[in-house]
Write a protein that holds these residues in place. Structure first.
Motif, PDB file in Angstrom:
ATOM      1  N   THR A  29       0.858  -1.189   0.000  1.00 31.83           N
ATOM      2  CA  THR A  29       0.000   0.000   0.000  1.00 31.83           C
ATOM      3  C   THR A  29       0.890   1.233   0.000  1.00 31.83           C
ATOM      4  OG1 THR A  29      -0.179   0.014   2.418  1.00 31.83           O
ATOM      5  CG2 THR A  29      -1.923  -1.121   1.191  1.00 31.83           C
ATOM      6  N   PHE A  30       0.340   2.352  -0.505  1.00 28.50           N
ATOM      7  CA  PHE A  30       1.116   3.577  -0.651  1.00 28.50           C
ATOM      8  C   PHE A  30       0.393   4.762  -0.032  1.00 28.50           C
ATOM      9  CE2 PHE A  30       1.954   0.787  -4.257  1.00 28.50           C
ATOM     10  CZ  PHE A  30       3.331   0.648  -4.198  1.00 28.50           C
ATOM     11  N   GLY A  31       1.162   5.622   0.612  1.00 30.81           N
ATOM     12  CA  GLY A  31       0.616   6.853   1.153  1.00 30.81           C
ATOM     13  C   GLY A  31       0.790   8.017   0.202  1.00 30.81           C
ATOM     14  N   CYS A  32       1.612   7.816  -0.843  1.00 33.05           N
ATOM     15  CA  CYS A  32       1.841   8.865  -1.843  1.00 33.05           C
ATOM     16  C   CYS A  32       2.108   8.189  -3.179  1.00 33.05           C
ATOM     17  CB  CYS A  32       3.023   9.741  -1.441  1.00 33.05           C
ATOM     18  SG  CYS A  32       3.325  11.111  -2.591  1.00 33.05           S
ATOM     19  N   VAL A  33       1.357   8.581  -4.207  1.00 33.22           N
ATOM     20  CA  VAL A  33       1.513   8.007  -5.542  1.00 33.22           C
ATOM     21  C   VAL A  33       1.561   9.147  -6.548  1.00 33.22           C
ATOM     22  CG1 VAL A  33       0.502   6.519  -7.311  1.00 33.22           C
ATOM     23  CG2 VAL A  33       0.228   5.925  -4.894  1.00 33.22           C
ATOM     24  N   GLY A 119      -4.680   4.647   6.095  1.00 29.33           N
ATOM     25  CA  GLY A 119      -4.576   5.850   6.901  1.00 29.33           C
ATOM     26  C   GLY A 119      -4.653   7.134   6.100  1.00 29.33           C
ATOM     27  N   GLY A 120      -4.742   7.035   4.787  1.00 26.73           N
ATOM     28  CA  GLY A 120      -4.832   8.214   3.928  1.00 26.73           C
ATOM     29  C   GLY A 120      -3.703   8.246   2.919  1.00 26.73           C
ATOM     30  N   ALA A 121      -3.972   8.839   1.775  1.00 35.77           N
ATOM     31  CA  ALA A 121      -2.968   8.894   0.712  1.00 35.77           C
ATOM     32  C   ALA A 121      -3.147  10.150  -0.124  1.00 35.77           C
ATOM     33  CB  ALA A 121      -3.076   7.659  -0.180  1.00 35.77           C
ATOM     34  N   VAL A 122      -2.044  10.600  -0.706  1.00 38.39           N
ATOM     35  CA  VAL A 122      -2.050  11.705  -1.661  1.00 38.39           C
ATOM     36  C   VAL A 122      -1.713  11.135  -3.032  1.00 38.39           C
ATOM     37  CG1 VAL A 122      -0.944  13.853  -2.380  1.00 38.39           C
ATOM     38  CG2 VAL A 122      -1.447  13.450   0.042  1.00 38.39           C
ATOM     39  N   ALA A 176      -6.456  13.947  -2.481  1.00 35.13           N
ATOM     40  CA  ALA A 176      -6.276  13.264  -1.199  1.00 35.13           C
ATOM     41  C   ALA A 176      -7.372  12.224  -1.047  1.00 35.13           C
ATOM     42  CB  ALA A 176      -6.339  14.256  -0.045  1.00 35.13           C
ATOM     43  N   VAL A 177      -7.004  11.036  -0.608  1.00 31.81           N
ATOM     44  CA  VAL A 177      -7.965   9.948  -0.389  1.00 31.81           C
ATOM     45  C   VAL A 177      -7.913   9.569   1.079  1.00 31.81           C
ATOM     46  CG1 VAL A 177      -8.679   7.625  -1.064  1.00 31.81           C
ATOM     47  CG2 VAL A 177      -7.554   9.116  -2.736  1.00 31.81           C
ATOM     48  N   GLY A 178      -9.017   9.799   1.778  1.00 29.79           N
ATOM     49  CA  GLY A 178      -9.076   9.419   3.183  1.00 29.79           C
ATOM     50  C   GLY A 178      -8.354  10.374   4.114  1.00 29.79           C
ATOM     51  N   LEU A 179      -8.158  11.617   3.696  1.00 35.92           N
ATOM     52  CA  LEU A 179      -7.525  12.636   4.540  1.00 35.92           C
ATOM     53  C   LEU A 179      -8.493  13.807   4.735  1.00 35.92           C
ATOM     54  CD1 LEU A 179      -3.948  12.715   2.961  1.00 35.92           C
ATOM     55  CD2 LEU A 179      -4.587  11.700   5.159  1.00 35.92           C
ATOM     56  N   GLN A 180      -8.284  14.562   5.795  1.00 38.81           N
ATOM     57  CA  GLN A 180      -9.122  15.713   6.092  1.00 38.81           C
ATOM     58  C   GLN A 180      -8.480  16.993   5.554  1.00 38.81           C
ATOM     59  OE1 GLN A 180     -12.163  15.199   7.424  1.00 38.81           O
ATOM     60  NE2 GLN A 180     -11.585  13.029   7.315  1.00 38.81           N
ATOM     61  N   LYS A 181      -9.306  17.995   5.271  1.00 34.79           N
ATOM     62  CA  LYS A 181      -8.804  19.254   4.702  1.00 34.79           C
ATOM     63  C   LYS A 181      -7.757  19.901   5.603  1.00 34.79           C
ATOM     64  CE  LYS A 181     -12.819  20.487   1.872  1.00 34.79           C
ATOM     65  NZ  LYS A 181     -13.868  21.488   1.598  1.00 34.79           N
TER      66      LYS A 181
END
Length: 200
Positions: A29-33, A119-122, A176-181
């Motif tokens: 899994t990746f947090g940044c792609v 946990g969220g990704a960009v 952003a996927v699964g992150l807050q502003k």
């Protein structure tokens, strides 16, 4: 002492599609792609559509007379070449397919696990605009794909913003996927970055 990240990394030559398939097989899994394309996100899909149109036109007897008064051998070779390209399924290498893979799509087979960190990704995607596939059309479809993917995972998708490449017909869009502003304002963005912070 610890070793740098380079000691644990291996550089490979691969299509992004091949790399994402391998990552799915490994359960990564990746947090940044960053998907940095040099052509439109639907390049091969459009090419396949045009080839199918040519093939259908020939089958129906259209397309006008033969050129140069030669025999039909050249046309038969042309049809074989079209069939070979269509059979290669080059559309599976398109950017839209890669983005689907990030959310668990697997080229028509059974859905696989998402490649995006729970946990969220960009996600950053380069869009190259052409007359036959404008930036506006690609971005609209991209946002639809991301919205559907986010809904499948139960995660919010936010269009963070964009960076354009001056006089070149391309732009890099950030999501952003699964992150807050509130978390996104902490990002280190490039010069000239235009914020949007719009939920899809």
């Amino acid at each position: 002492g610890g070793k740098g990240a380079g000691a644990a990394c291996l550089a490979v030559q691969s299509t992004s599609s091949g790399a994402l398939r391998a990552a799915a097989a490994c359960g990564a899994t990746f947090g940044c792609v960053y998907l940095d394309y040099m052509w439109p996100l639907d390049l091969y899909e459009r090419a396949n559509f045009m080839l199918k149109m040519v093939k259908a036109k020939k089958k129906s007897g259209g397309g006008g007379g033969r050129r140069g008064g030669g025999g039909g051998g050249g046309e038969a070779e042309r049809q074989l070449a079209i069939d070979e390209v269509l059979a290669a399924r080059l559309q599976d290498l398109d950017g839209f397919r890669d983005i689907g893979r990030l959310f668990g799509d697997s080229d028509g087979g059974a859905a696989s696990a998402s490649l995006l960190d729970p946990g969220g990704a960009v996600l950053a995607v380069t869009i190259v605009s052409q007359v036959s596939s404008t930036r506006e059309a690609q971005q609209s479809r991209l946002e639809d794909v991301l919205h559907e993917g986010g809904a499948q995972l139960g995660r919010t998708v936010i269009f963070i913003g964009e960076a354009e490449a001056g006089d070149r017909p391309l732009a890099c869009l950030f999501f952003a996927v699964g992150l807050q502003k509130g978390q996104l304002r902490q990002l280190d963005v490039p010069e000239g970055f235009a914020w949007h912070l719009r939920a899809l």
